[in-house]
Design a protein around this motif. Structure first.
Motif, mmCIF file in Angstrom:
data_model
loop_
_atom_site.group_PDB
_atom_site.id
_atom_site.type_symbol
_atom_site.label_atom_id
_atom_site.label_comp_id
_atom_site.label_asym_id
_atom_site.label_seq_id
_atom_site.Cartn_x
_atom_site.Cartn_y
_atom_site.Cartn_z
ATOM 1 N N ILE A 245 -0.645 13.789 8.781
ATOM 2 C CA ILE A 245 -0.843 15.041 8.003
ATOM 3 C C ILE A 245 -1.983 14.402 6.881
ATOM 4 O O ILE A 245 -2.510 15.155 6.108
ATOM 5 N N PHE A 246 -2.320 13.226 6.810
ATOM 6 C CA PHE A 246 -3.362 12.627 5.932
ATOM 7 C C PHE A 246 -4.716 12.354 6.768
ATOM 8 O O PHE A 246 -4.386 11.776 8.138
ATOM 9 N N ASN A 247 -5.814 12.460 6.224
ATOM 10 C CA ASN A 247 -7.047 11.983 6.809
ATOM 11 C C ASN A 247 -7.731 10.858 6.024
ATOM 12 O O ASN A 247 -8.978 10.237 6.580
ATOM 13 N N LEU A 248 -6.666 10.255 5.367
ATOM 14 C CA LEU A 248 -7.330 8.946 4.817
ATOM 15 C C LEU A 248 -6.048 7.984 4.301
ATOM 16 O O LEU A 248 -5.234 8.666 3.503
ATOM 17 N N LEU A 249 -6.001 6.767 4.672
ATOM 18 C CA LEU A 249 -5.219 5.767 4.147
ATOM 19 C C LEU A 249 -5.906 4.597 3.524
ATOM 20 O O LEU A 249 -6.825 4.192 4.147
ATOM 21 N N VAL A 250 -5.544 4.398 2.399
ATOM 22 C CA VAL A 250 -6.539 3.163 1.771
ATOM 23 C C VAL A 250 -5.589 2.409 0.721
ATOM 24 O O VAL A 250 -4.821 3.259 0.076
ATOM 25 N N SER A 251 -6.052 1.119 0.528
ATOM 26 C CA SER A 251 -5.035 0.493 -0.712
ATOM 27 C C SER A 251 -6.141 -0.322 -1.507
ATOM 28 O O SER A 251 -7.408 -0.897 -0.831
ATOM 29 N N VAL A 252 -6.248 -0.265 -2.864
ATOM 30 C CA VAL A 252 -7.035 -1.127 -3.632
ATOM 31 C C VAL A 252 -6.007 -1.920 -4.572
ATOM 32 O O VAL A 252 -6.465 -2.568 -5.459
ATOM 33 N N GLY A 253 -4.954 -2.239 -3.844
ATOM 34 C CA GLY A 253 -3.941 -2.919 -4.715
ATOM 35 C C GLY A 253 -2.802 -2.143 -5.636
ATOM 36 O O GLY A 253 -2.511 -0.884 -5.088
ATOM 37 N N ASP A 254 -2.397 -2.361 -6.713
ATOM 38 C CA ASP A 254 -1.352 -1.601 -7.381
ATOM 39 C C ASP A 254 -2.008 -0.502 -8.324
ATOM 40 O O ASP A 254 -2.901 -0.817 -8.969
ATOM 41 N N VAL A 255 -1.457 0.525 -7.997
ATOM 42 C CA VAL A 255 -1.820 1.751 -8.596
ATOM 43 C C VAL A 255 -0.854 2.199 -10.066
ATOM 44 O O VAL A 255 -1.306 2.231 -11.186
ATOM 45 N N ASP A 256 0.480 1.875 -10.003
ATOM 46 C CA ASP A 256 1.304 2.135 -10.863
ATOM 47 C C ASP A 256 1.607 1.048 -11.867
ATOM 48 O O ASP A 256 2.375 1.024 -12.742
ATOM 49 N N LEU A 257 1.042 -0.167 -11.559
ATOM 50 C CA LEU A 257 1.098 -1.249 -12.463
ATOM 51 C C LEU A 257 2.361 -1.771 -12.509
ATOM 52 O O LEU A 257 2.646 -2.410 -13.715
#
Ligand SMILES: [Ca+2]
Ligand SMILES: [Ca+2]
Ligand SMILES: [Ca+2]
Ligand SMILES: [Ca+2]
Length: 302
Positions: A245-257
């Motif tokens: 259902i997604f057209n993108l998966l990406v990670s830049v590390g921790d989002v919710d800290l």
């Protein structure tokens, strides 16, 4: 906002001039290089190493999330402390022909120090800072259809780079910590069963950085990092299905800290979702939480 933006554009303009000078000195290295638009991400003006987000305790990288829109404008988003992102800030322009971008942390302080980009087949590293002078790292990078820096996968503590060629072979390049890279080494073949690969940190709780990959049937798989660049991943384990259902998966590390790397996904309607990392290999992500809308205006997100 208006004054902040104009000072940022001055900074970017300075970087663009440096880029032109560099291209000239490179000489024969190509029309691709000289025509390449160069701008700095300019996040330095916001203090990526010293700001509140980076101080959040952690063992995971905390980075801004960037998007490049159809005009080639670069926008950045900082974590808002509530699991999502603050409003966007214009951070550069001239990126309309960039093929791939990835943020890199060189010194294991959990904050990116610059980025790599592939434009017209040339790999360039740009350090973030006032004197950001892009350096050409290599040419011939147009052979890769997937490109990411999934944290530190072995060798020196600096983040490394992985890239997949059109035959499905996945390659690793180790980072020296200054934007330059070792020669490539094959990780393995058959990676063209995946249409998304993402990672920027440890997902299993062992301190070694991992990646996830989604196959064309929508199944998500975990590849745990070994810390050994000669065999950087263990055999895959299944996380779940329905991820198409997604057209993108990406990670830049921790989002919710919370100190653990998370995953960001974009659905086909442009909704942005956070999957918080759990540090449990058997179920590495908590239930998704929507953190944005309208993200389908971005051609690249990194
Ligand atoms: Ca750093
Ligand atoms: Ca490394
Ligand atoms: Ca791990
Ligand atoms: Ca997290």
């Amino acid at each position: 906002m208006a004054s902040a933006r104009s000072s940022r554009l001055i900074r970017v303009l300075g970087a663009a001039v440096i880029g032109i000078l560099m291209a000239t000195s490179v000489g024969g290295a190509a029309t691709g290089t000289s025509s390449r638009p160069v701008t700095a991400a300019s996040t330095n003006s916001l203090g990526p190493q010293g700001d509140a987000d980076a101080s959040a305790a952690g063992t995971a990288q905390v980075n801004r999330l960037f998007g490049i829109d159809s005009t080639g404008a670069l926008w950045s988003y900082a974590a808002n402390g509530a699991g999502g992102y603050e409003g966007r800030i214009e951070s550069g322009y001239g990126w309309s022909t960039a093929q791939h971008l990835a943020q890199v942390d060189h010194n294991a302080d959990n904050s990116a120090d610059g980025h790599w980009d592939v434009t017209a087949g040339t790999l360039t590293y740009t350090a973030w800072g006032d004197a950001a002078e892009p350096i050409t790292v290599g040419t011939g990078w147009g052979i890769y259809d997937k490109f990411l820096s999934a944290g530190n996968l072995g060798g020196a503590p600096a983040d490394d780079l992985i890239a997949r060629d059109s035959s499905g072979t996945l390659w690793i390049y180790l980072g020296y910590g200054d934007g330059k890279l070792t020669q490539r080494r094959a990780i393995g073949g058959g990676w063209n069963v995946y249409d998304q690969i993402a990672g920027k940190g440890d997902l299993s709780g062992d301190g070694k950085d991992d990646i996830v990959a989604r196959d064309t049937a929508g199944v998500l798989w975990l590849y745990q990092g070994t810390g050994d660049y000669t065999a950087p991943f263990t055999p895959r384990t299944r996380i779940g299905s329905g991820w198409n259902i997604f057209n993108l998966l990406v990670s830049v590390g921790d989002v919710d800290l919370d100190g653990t790397a998370d995953l960001i996904t974009r659905d086909t309607g442009g909704g942005l979702w956070r999957y918080s990392g759990t540090r449990q290999a058997a179920a590495p992500y908590a239930a998704r939480v929507q953190i944005g809308t309208g993200w389908n205006i971005y051609r690249l997100v990194f």
